[in-house]
Scaffold this active site. Structure first.
Site, mmCIF file in Angstrom:
data_model
loop_
_atom_site.group_PDB
_atom_site.id
_atom_site.type_symbol
_atom_site.label_atom_id
_atom_site.label_comp_id
_atom_site.label_asym_id
_atom_site.label_seq_id
_atom_site.Cartn_x
_atom_site.Cartn_y
_atom_site.Cartn_z
ATOM 1 N N GLY A 12 0.826 -1.202 0.000
ATOM 2 C CA GLY A 12 0.000 0.000 0.000
ATOM 3 C C GLY A 12 0.856 1.246 0.000
ATOM 4 O O GLY A 12 2.038 1.223 -0.350
ATOM 5 N N PHE A 13 0.282 2.358 0.446
ATOM 6 C CA PHE A 13 0.988 3.641 0.409
ATOM 7 C C PHE A 13 2.275 3.608 1.230
ATOM 8 O O PHE A 13 3.333 4.010 0.768
ATOM 9 C CB PHE A 13 0.074 4.761 0.909
ATOM 10 C CG PHE A 13 -1.020 5.116 -0.043
ATOM 11 C CD1 PHE A 13 -0.757 5.843 -1.195
ATOM 12 C CD2 PHE A 13 -2.330 4.728 0.204
ATOM 13 C CE1 PHE A 13 -1.769 6.173 -2.083
ATOM 14 C CE2 PHE A 13 -3.347 5.055 -0.675
ATOM 15 C CZ PHE A 13 -3.068 5.770 -1.829
ATOM 16 N N GLY A 14 2.194 3.136 2.465
ATOM 17 C CA GLY A 14 3.364 3.131 3.328
ATOM 18 C C GLY A 14 4.428 2.154 2.872
ATOM 19 O O GLY A 14 5.620 2.483 2.797
ATOM 20 N N VAL A 78 0.775 -13.795 4.382
ATOM 21 C CA VAL A 78 1.517 -13.880 5.647
ATOM 22 C C VAL A 78 0.561 -14.329 6.746
ATOM 23 O O VAL A 78 -0.424 -13.655 7.031
ATOM 24 C CB VAL A 78 2.159 -12.536 6.019
ATOM 25 C CG1 VAL A 78 2.914 -12.661 7.342
ATOM 26 C CG2 VAL A 78 3.096 -12.064 4.909
ATOM 27 N N GLU A 169 -18.890 9.952 0.722
ATOM 28 C CA GLU A 169 -18.562 9.821 -0.697
ATOM 29 C C GLU A 169 -19.486 8.832 -1.392
ATOM 30 O O GLU A 169 -19.950 9.084 -2.513
ATOM 31 C CB GLU A 169 -17.101 9.391 -0.844
ATOM 32 C CG GLU A 169 -16.115 10.511 -0.496
ATOM 33 C CD GLU A 169 -14.691 10.033 -0.312
ATOM 34 O OE1 GLU A 169 -13.786 10.882 -0.204
ATOM 35 O OE2 GLU A 169 -14.470 8.806 -0.263
ATOM 36 N N ASP A 306 -1.971 2.149 8.671
ATOM 37 C CA ASP A 306 -3.196 1.868 9.416
ATOM 38 C C ASP A 306 -3.043 0.823 10.499
ATOM 39 O O ASP A 306 -3.912 0.691 11.357
ATOM 40 C CB ASP A 306 -4.295 1.404 8.446
ATOM 41 C CG ASP A 306 -4.782 2.524 7.543
ATOM 42 O OD1 ASP A 306 -4.527 3.692 7.869
ATOM 43 O OD2 ASP A 306 -5.417 2.231 6.515
ATOM 44 N N ALA A 322 -3.601 8.283 3.872
ATOM 45 C CA ALA A 322 -2.503 7.920 2.981
ATOM 46 C C ALA A 322 -1.292 8.800 3.229
ATOM 47 O O ALA A 322 -0.145 8.331 3.193
ATOM 48 C CB ALA A 322 -2.963 8.039 1.525
#
Length: 453
Positions: A12-14, A78, A169, A306, A322
């Site tokens: 993901g982003f991280g 994992v 949204e 997160d 994010a």
């Protein structure tokens, strides 16, 4: 010369930011993810409502790191982390690491009512998005065939649980679908008769924004024909109805479509890693980390995004955004790169790697808050940037620009921009295909229900 092996759980982003920042470092990097793509989660709701296709917001991880010689991608699940032996336990094997970065993200939280998930899907993955899209458009198709007025109203009632960014949204997009996209597509129903409700237990929707901005956002949401019910809790969800409770009364809403945006919990890996390290997670499963983003007592294990509880300068946990994950990834990569450089200069002739420097050294992680924003509906959004607050068209333009710039691959930016422009001009949502098995199950019986005033 020894080269530290850095394993990153999650693309993901991280996780991706960490990997890319290590492209020139003296380390070997392995990204482990159950999927083969990086997902741009902020635009998942547009896939769920037919505005974009899955390929627009997902990019193959291998394509992203193709030119990064020191990085490889492993598609695997994992199951556990062996801290003592520095190994990942995979569904089909094991993987050793010298340094571990856990960035496995989060999933939905039903606050102890996991039995609601089948009838109230959340929105965290591409599979979730396509499932929600199918439910939304099947509801209109079923209503077109229904002759009983009461049942038709239930089919055209959409309940969004949660008034955070995801819920708002989704509700805004549903309003546009009903009022514009499907306006002339049916012969026996009027999609504009749809009823859309946002249910929020807190006093305001978008509650993490300043109160005045929350009120302006609520006014805008209501102007789209969406019912906003704050101070309201969901006490029961079935395939045919939702039971709501306020301080004064309980009501029942007949509906076949409930969408969940009320809560999140960290990846299950968080609790497993915490147990292995002798720590406890919070109620949502977040791992506590030091101000250097590593696990206390384990200098070579980091948790970001997160899955981690990282305190800001105000002493409060940083939000699951994010931007937070990206900045944390950059910080962790800098620490790892410094360690890799030190190992390269002080090789001990293959007798093993030295321990990482104590977390007491170096500067702690400090989050630079550049602002937050959320779209409300067509040409409307809210944004808080520093001391400045915006609500409306200008905030929407900011939202468009920021999200386009965060998209990983250039071709995806172009495709999304073109689709947004076309959708804005025509009100069309070209990706509203109902795929897969398509049984339309109509309600067999109706129950008396009191409407929410």
């Amino acid at each position: 010369m020894n080269t530290p092996h850095v394993v990153i759980i999650g693309g993901g982003f991280g996780g991706l930011e960490t990997a890319q920042r290590l492209r020139k470092a003296n380390v070997r990097v392995t990204i482990v993810d159950r999927h083969n793509y990086h997902l741009f989660q902020p635009l998942l709701y547009q896939v769920a409502t037919g505005g974009l296709s899955p390929a627009n917001i997902a990019t193959p991880l291998r394509a992203i790191v193709r030119k990064q010689a020191n990085c490889e991608v492993l598609m695997a699940e994992v199951e556990d982390i062996d801290v003592t032996n520095q190994k990942l336990v995979l569904a089909d094997g094991e993987l050793e690491f010298d340094i571990l970065v856990v960035a496995s993200g989060a999933t939905h939280s039903y606050f102890g009512r996991d039995d609601w998930e089948p009838v109230a899907p959340g929105l965290k993955t591409l599979a979730d998005a396509t499932r929600i899209r199918k439910r939304i458009y099947l509801a209109f198709e079923a209503a077109e065939r229904e002759t009983d007025e009461e049942l038709r109203k239930a089919l055209l009632t959409f309940v969004v649980v949660g008034g955070g960014p995801t819920g708002v949204e989704l509700a805004g997009a549903l309003s546009e679908i009903a009022a514009h996209t499907l306006k002339h597509d049916f012969r026996h129903i009027n999609p504009e008769d749809s009823r859309i409700l946002v249910i929020e237990a807190a006093p305001h929707i978008l509650a993490h924004y300043p109160e005045e901005l929350c009120k302006r956002a609520a006014e805008k949401v209501r102007s789209l024909g969406i019912e906003v019910h704050t101070h309201t809790k969901v006490t029961e969800i079935t395939p045919d109805q939702v039971r709501l409770a306020t301080a004064d009364e309980e009501t029942v809403v007949l509906t076949k479509t409930v969408l969940w945006g009320a809560g999140v919990q960290a990846s299950p890996l968080g609790k497993k890693l915490a147990a292995a390290c002798g720590l406890e997670t919070d109620r949502a499963g977040h791992l506590p980390v030091t101000d250097r983003l590593n696990i206390a007592g384990h200098e070579n294990i980091f948790a970001i995004g997160d899955i981690a509880t990282c305190l800001g300068q105000d002493g409060k946990p940083l939000p699951g955004l994010a931007a937070v994950a990206v900045q944390q990834g950059a910080y962790v990569a800098k620490r790892i790169a410094a360690y890799g450089a030190a190992v390269g200069k002080n090789s001990d002739g293959g007798k093993g790697l030295p321990a990482m420097a104590s977390s007491a050294t170096g500067k702690p992680f400090i989050y630079n808050d550049k602002g937050t924003m959320a779209t409300i509906g067509r040409a409307a959004a809210v944004a808080e940037i520093g001391k400045h607050q915006f609500c409306g068209f200008f905030a929407w333009i900011l939202w468009l620009f920021v999200h386009l710039m965060l998209i990983v691959k250039f071709q995806n930016r172009v495709l999304i921009l073109l689709q947004w422009a076309w959708s804005y001009a025509t009100f069309n949502r070209s990706n509203r295909i109902i795929s897969g098995e398509q049984p339309v199950v109509l309600p067999e019986a109706k129950d008396a229900a009191a409407s929410v005033e």
